[in-house]
Design a protein around this motif. Structure first.
Motif, PDB file in Angstrom:
ATOM      1  N   ASP A   8       0.713  -1.037  -0.057  1.00 31.88           N
ATOM      2  CA  ASP A   8       0.017  -0.080  -0.070  1.00 31.88           C
ATOM      3  C   ASP A   8       1.023   1.140  -0.198  1.00 31.88           C
ATOM      4  OD1 ASP A   8      -2.264   1.678   0.222  1.00 31.88           O
ATOM      5  OD2 ASP A   8      -2.460   1.492   2.328  1.00 31.88           O
ATOM      6  N   LEU A   9       0.886   2.016  -0.988  1.00 27.06           N
ATOM      7  CA  LEU A   9       1.618   3.230  -1.247  1.00 27.06           C
ATOM      8  C   LEU A   9       1.031   4.312  -0.783  1.00 27.06           C
ATOM      9  CD1 LEU A   9       4.263   4.585  -2.312  1.00 27.06           C
ATOM     10  CD2 LEU A   9       3.506   4.335  -4.715  1.00 27.06           C
ATOM     11  N   GLY A  10       1.234   4.704   0.458  1.00 32.79           N
ATOM     12  CA  GLY A  10       0.428   6.033   0.823  1.00 32.79           C
ATOM     13  C   GLY A  10       1.274   7.381   0.713  1.00 32.79           C
ATOM     14  N   GLY A  11       0.706   8.286   1.055  1.00 29.59           N
ATOM     15  CA  GLY A  11       1.260   9.952   1.210  1.00 29.59           C
ATOM     16  C   GLY A  11       2.403   9.777   2.215  1.00 29.59           C
ATOM     17  N   THR A  12       2.193   8.967   3.362  1.00 29.11           N
ATOM     18  CA  THR A  12       2.928   9.042   4.659  1.00 29.11           C
ATOM     19  C   THR A  12       3.718   7.619   4.716  1.00 29.11           C
ATOM     20  OG1 THR A  12       1.135   8.711   5.918  1.00 29.11           O
ATOM     21  CG2 THR A  12       1.676  10.998   5.660  1.00 29.11           C
ATOM     22  N   LYS A  13       3.074   6.622   4.451  1.00 27.80           N
ATOM     23  CA  LYS A  13       3.673   5.226   4.841  1.00 27.80           C
ATOM     24  C   LYS A  13       3.456   4.354   3.700  1.00 27.80           C
ATOM     25  CE  LYS A  13      -0.379   3.341   7.145  1.00 27.80           C
ATOM     26  NZ  LYS A  13      -0.783   2.533   5.805  1.00 27.80           N
ATOM     27  N   ILE A  14       4.631   3.326   3.498  1.00 26.28           N
ATOM     28  CA  ILE A  14       4.378   2.329   2.643  1.00 26.28           C
ATOM     29  C   ILE A  14       4.404   1.083   3.267  1.00 26.28           C
ATOM     30  CG2 ILE A  14       5.541   1.021   0.630  1.00 26.28           C
ATOM     31  CD1 ILE A  14       7.198   3.583   0.043  1.00 26.28           C
ATOM     32  N   ILE A  31       7.070   1.085   6.324  1.00 28.09           N
ATOM     33  CA  ILE A  31       7.947   2.257   6.578  1.00 28.09           C
ATOM     34  C   ILE A  31       7.558   3.522   6.057  1.00 28.09           C
ATOM     35  CG2 ILE A  31      10.080   0.717   5.976  1.00 28.09           C
ATOM     36  CD1 ILE A  31       9.839   1.600   3.123  1.00 28.09           C
ATOM     37  N   PRO A  32       8.180   4.697   6.449  1.00 28.94           N
ATOM     38  CA  PRO A  32       7.821   5.885   5.968  1.00 28.94           C
ATOM     39  C   PRO A  32       7.994   6.164   4.547  1.00 28.94           C
ATOM     40  CG  PRO A  32       9.594   6.188   7.653  1.00 28.94           C
ATOM     41  CD  PRO A  32       9.393   4.809   7.480  1.00 28.94           C
ATOM     42  N   SER A  33       7.035   6.862   3.915  1.00 33.08           N
ATOM     43  CA  SER A  33       7.051   7.247   2.338  1.00 33.08           C
ATOM     44  C   SER A  33       8.038   8.149   2.147  1.00 33.08           C
ATOM     45  CB  SER A  33       5.797   7.697   1.741  1.00 33.08           C
ATOM     46  OG  SER A  33       4.668   6.621   2.142  1.00 33.08           O
ATOM     47  N   ALA A  39      12.404   8.551  -7.476  1.00 33.57           N
ATOM     48  CA  ALA A  39      13.468   7.411  -7.408  1.00 33.57           C
ATOM     49  C   ALA A  39      13.474   6.609  -6.083  1.00 33.57           C
ATOM     50  CB  ALA A  39      14.624   7.776  -7.754  1.00 33.57           C
ATOM     51  N   ALA A  40      13.289   7.398  -4.908  1.00 34.60           N
ATOM     52  CA  ALA A  40      13.660   6.730  -3.669  1.00 34.60           C
ATOM     53  C   ALA A  40      12.247   5.939  -3.400  1.00 34.60           C
ATOM     54  CB  ALA A  40      13.634   8.062  -2.690  1.00 34.60           C
ATOM     55  N   THR A  41      11.160   6.460  -3.897  1.00 34.22           N
ATOM     56  CA  THR A  41       9.685   5.778  -3.864  1.00 34.22           C
ATOM     57  C   THR A  41      10.078   4.316  -4.523  1.00 34.22           C
ATOM     58  OG1 THR A  41       8.637   7.737  -3.755  1.00 34.22           O
ATOM     59  CG2 THR A  41       7.579   5.667  -4.243  1.00 34.22           C
ATOM     60  N   ILE A  42      10.775   4.252  -5.621  1.00 31.81           N
ATOM     61  CA  ILE A  42      10.919   2.951  -6.407  1.00 31.81           C
ATOM     62  C   ILE A  42      11.748   1.815  -5.461  1.00 31.81           C
ATOM     63  CG2 ILE A  42      11.978   1.694  -8.378  1.00 31.81           C
ATOM     64  CD1 ILE A  42       9.365   3.276  -9.186  1.00 31.81           C
ATOM     65  N   SER A  43      12.893   2.643  -5.047  1.00 31.11           N
ATOM     66  CA  SER A  43      13.984   1.924  -4.158  1.00 31.11           C
ATOM     67  C   SER A  43      13.130   1.353  -2.940  1.00 31.11           C
ATOM     68  CB  SER A  43      15.338   2.329  -4.332  1.00 31.11           C
ATOM     69  OG  SER A  43      15.311   3.594  -3.679  1.00 31.11           O
ATOM     70  N   ALA A  44      12.504   2.217  -2.265  1.00 29.55           N
ATOM     71  CA  ALA A  44      11.919   1.811  -1.036  1.00 29.55           C
ATOM     72  C   ALA A  44      10.796   0.610  -0.999  1.00 29.55           C
ATOM     73  CB  ALA A  44      11.080   3.011  -0.462  1.00 29.55           C
ATOM     74  N   ASN A  76      -2.755  12.015  -5.695  1.00 25.19           N
ATOM     75  CA  ASN A  76      -2.542  13.373  -4.742  1.00 25.19           C
ATOM     76  C   ASN A  76      -0.865  13.161  -4.132  1.00 25.19           C
ATOM     77  OD1 ASN A  76      -3.020  11.330  -2.870  1.00 25.19           O
ATOM     78  ND2 ASN A  76      -4.606  12.094  -1.743  1.00 25.19           N
ATOM     79  N   SER A  77      -0.382  12.198  -4.198  1.00 28.21           N
ATOM     80  CA  SER A  77       0.984  12.164  -4.140  1.00 28.21           C
ATOM     81  C   SER A  77       1.646  12.500  -5.293  1.00 28.21           C
ATOM     82  CB  SER A  77       1.734  10.713  -3.694  1.00 28.21           C
ATOM     83  OG  SER A  77       1.200  10.386  -2.485  1.00 28.21           O
ATOM     84  N   THR A  78       1.679  13.688  -5.761  1.00 26.83           N
ATOM     85  CA  THR A  78       1.874  14.361  -7.057  1.00 26.83           C
ATOM     86  C   THR A  78       3.090  14.008  -7.681  1.00 26.83           C
ATOM     87  OG1 THR A  78       2.509  16.419  -6.021  1.00 26.83           O
ATOM     88  CG2 THR A  78       0.333  16.360  -6.802  1.00 26.83           C
ATOM     89  N   TRP A  79       4.297  13.695  -6.815  1.00 31.64           N
ATOM     90  CA  TRP A  79       5.430  13.348  -7.551  1.00 31.64           C
ATOM     91  C   TRP A  79       5.438  11.801  -8.263  1.00 31.64           C
ATOM     92  CZ3 TRP A  79       4.491  13.540  -2.570  1.00 31.64           C
ATOM     93  CH2 TRP A  79       4.342  12.222  -1.699  1.00 31.64           C
ATOM     94  N   LEU A  80       4.441  11.256  -8.303  1.00 30.13           N
ATOM     95  CA  LEU A  80       3.998  10.072  -9.118  1.00 30.13           C
ATOM     96  C   LEU A  80       3.388  10.221 -10.236  1.00 30.13           C
ATOM     97  CD1 LEU A  80       2.451   7.857  -6.235  1.00 30.13           C
ATOM     98  CD2 LEU A  80       4.868   7.918  -6.896  1.00 30.13           C
ATOM     99  N   ILE A  81       2.638  11.553 -10.521  1.00 31.82           N
ATOM    100  CA  ILE A  81       2.083  11.919 -11.883  1.00 31.82           C
ATOM    101  C   ILE A  81       3.001  12.049 -12.837  1.00 31.82           C
ATOM    102  CG2 ILE A  81       0.559  13.557 -12.802  1.00 31.82           C
ATOM    103  CD1 ILE A  81      -0.763  14.157  -9.925  1.00 31.82           C
ATOM    104  N   GLY A  82       2.486  11.117 -13.978  1.00 32.05           N
ATOM    105  CA  GLY A  82       3.311  11.104 -15.275  1.00 32.05           C
ATOM    106  C   GLY A  82       4.540  10.316 -15.419  1.00 32.05           C
ATOM    107  N   GLN A  83       4.631   9.323 -14.137  1.00 30.18           N
ATOM    108  CA  GLN A  83       5.744   8.502 -14.070  1.00 30.18           C
ATOM    109  C   GLN A  83       5.193   6.948 -14.607  1.00 30.18           C
ATOM    110  OE1 GLN A  83       8.769   9.224 -13.373  1.00 30.18           O
ATOM    111  NE2 GLN A  83       8.521  11.268 -12.189  1.00 30.18           N
TER     112      GLN A  83
END
Ligand code: ZN
Length: 287
Positions: A8-14, A31-33, A39-44, A76-83
């Motif tokens: 579950d990829l959330g805005g504050t935790k994964i 873990i915290p998101s 890039a850090a989201t992918i490696s987390a 709403n985790s806008t850094w994912l948009i367009g990826q």
């Protein structure tokens, strides 16, 4: 069948969870998101999955994959948009992954072995920082032609009265969206407008005053339009506002006046798996 891993990829935790063949939870990690860092989201996610081990991987994300481009939209985790999140995760994990909107994962979990178990049509509704929705028919997620089935939070609030005006602006670019009234921040905004006091949503709920009454009545109006369209057996609420007990008695009493039927058989239910439903549903994407 091996492990089914849900993320579950959330805005504050994964959060990660693995279900065994019998549907039992065998591993759970959180873990915290990484904020604003794709890039850090992918490696987390990648290191979380390798800690859990072998198995199928389903991931609940905010937003959805565009049917046109395959890229993330509406998050709403806008850094994912367009990826190209699906491709990047498959490459990092070395296996195919299924991605699905987080509200759809919530609805799938509750429809499979939660509050909607045994129902043919379940509408899962998240009333949290945002308002999302997901539809499950015969234990399958209905994604839709535009991958937005159930995204009822960005419909306008039906039948706005003087109390609902002026229509609040929504981050999506529209005004008067259901989310602007029925999210936790929406409740706080409305309370401040009415009383001049800024309070967190939990405190407004414990006051139990007119602000909560307005919330209940708006929720009844908004859900009645979903019932008229989809006619689900069960509507399951999730997110922070789903913990407000009076919703389950008062909303069904009020929605009768807006539903186009002599009798309303639809049940409004709290989630059985609570905050875990998103990650459980993600694990079940490969069922
Ligand atoms: Zn909106």
């Amino acid at each position: 069948m091996g492990l089914r891993i849900g993320i579950d990829l959330g805005g504050t935790k994964i959060e990660a969870l693995a279900l065994d063949a019998a549907g039992r939870e065998v591993i759970r990690k959180r873990i915290p998101s990484p904020r604003r860092d794709y890039a850090a989201t992918i490696s987390a996610i990648s290191s979380l999955v390798s800690e859990v081990g072998e198995g199928s991987v389903g991931i609940g994300i905010p937003g959805a994959l565009s049917q046109v481009t395959g890229l993330v939209k509406n998050a709403n985790s806008t850094w994912l948009i367009g990826q190209p999140l699906k491709e990047d995760l498959e490459e990092a994990l070395g296996r195919p992954v299924k991605l699905e909107n987080d509200a759809n994962c919530f609805a799938l979990s509750e429809a499979t072995d939660g509050a909607g178990k045994g129902a043919a049509v379940v509408f899962g509704v998240i009333l949290g920082t945002g308002v999302g929705g997901g539809i499950v028919v015969n234990c399958k997620v209905l994604s839709g032609a535009n991958a937005i089935a159930g995204e009822w939070g960005h419909n306008p609030l039906p039948l706005p009265s003087a109390q609902d005006l002026p229509l609040p602006d929504c981050y999506c670019g529209r005004a008067g969206c259901i989310e602007t009234y029925l999210s936790g921040p929406g409740l706080a905004r409305d309370h401040e407008l009415r009383t001049g006091r800024r309070l967190p949503p939990e405190e407004i709920v414990s006051l139990g005053d007119q602000s909560l009454e307005r919330y209940v009545e708006r929720l009844a109006r908004a859900l009645a339009s979903a019932i008229n369209l989809l006619d689900p057996e069960v509507i399951v609420l999730g997110g922070g506002m789903s913990k407000v007990g009076r919703l389950y008695t008062e909303v069904p009493r009020l929605w009768r006046r807006y539903v186009f039927s002599d009798h309303v058989a639809t049940r409004l239910a709290p989630p059985v798996h609570g905050d875990s439903s998103g990650v459980r549903g993600a694990a079940r994407l490969w069922d």
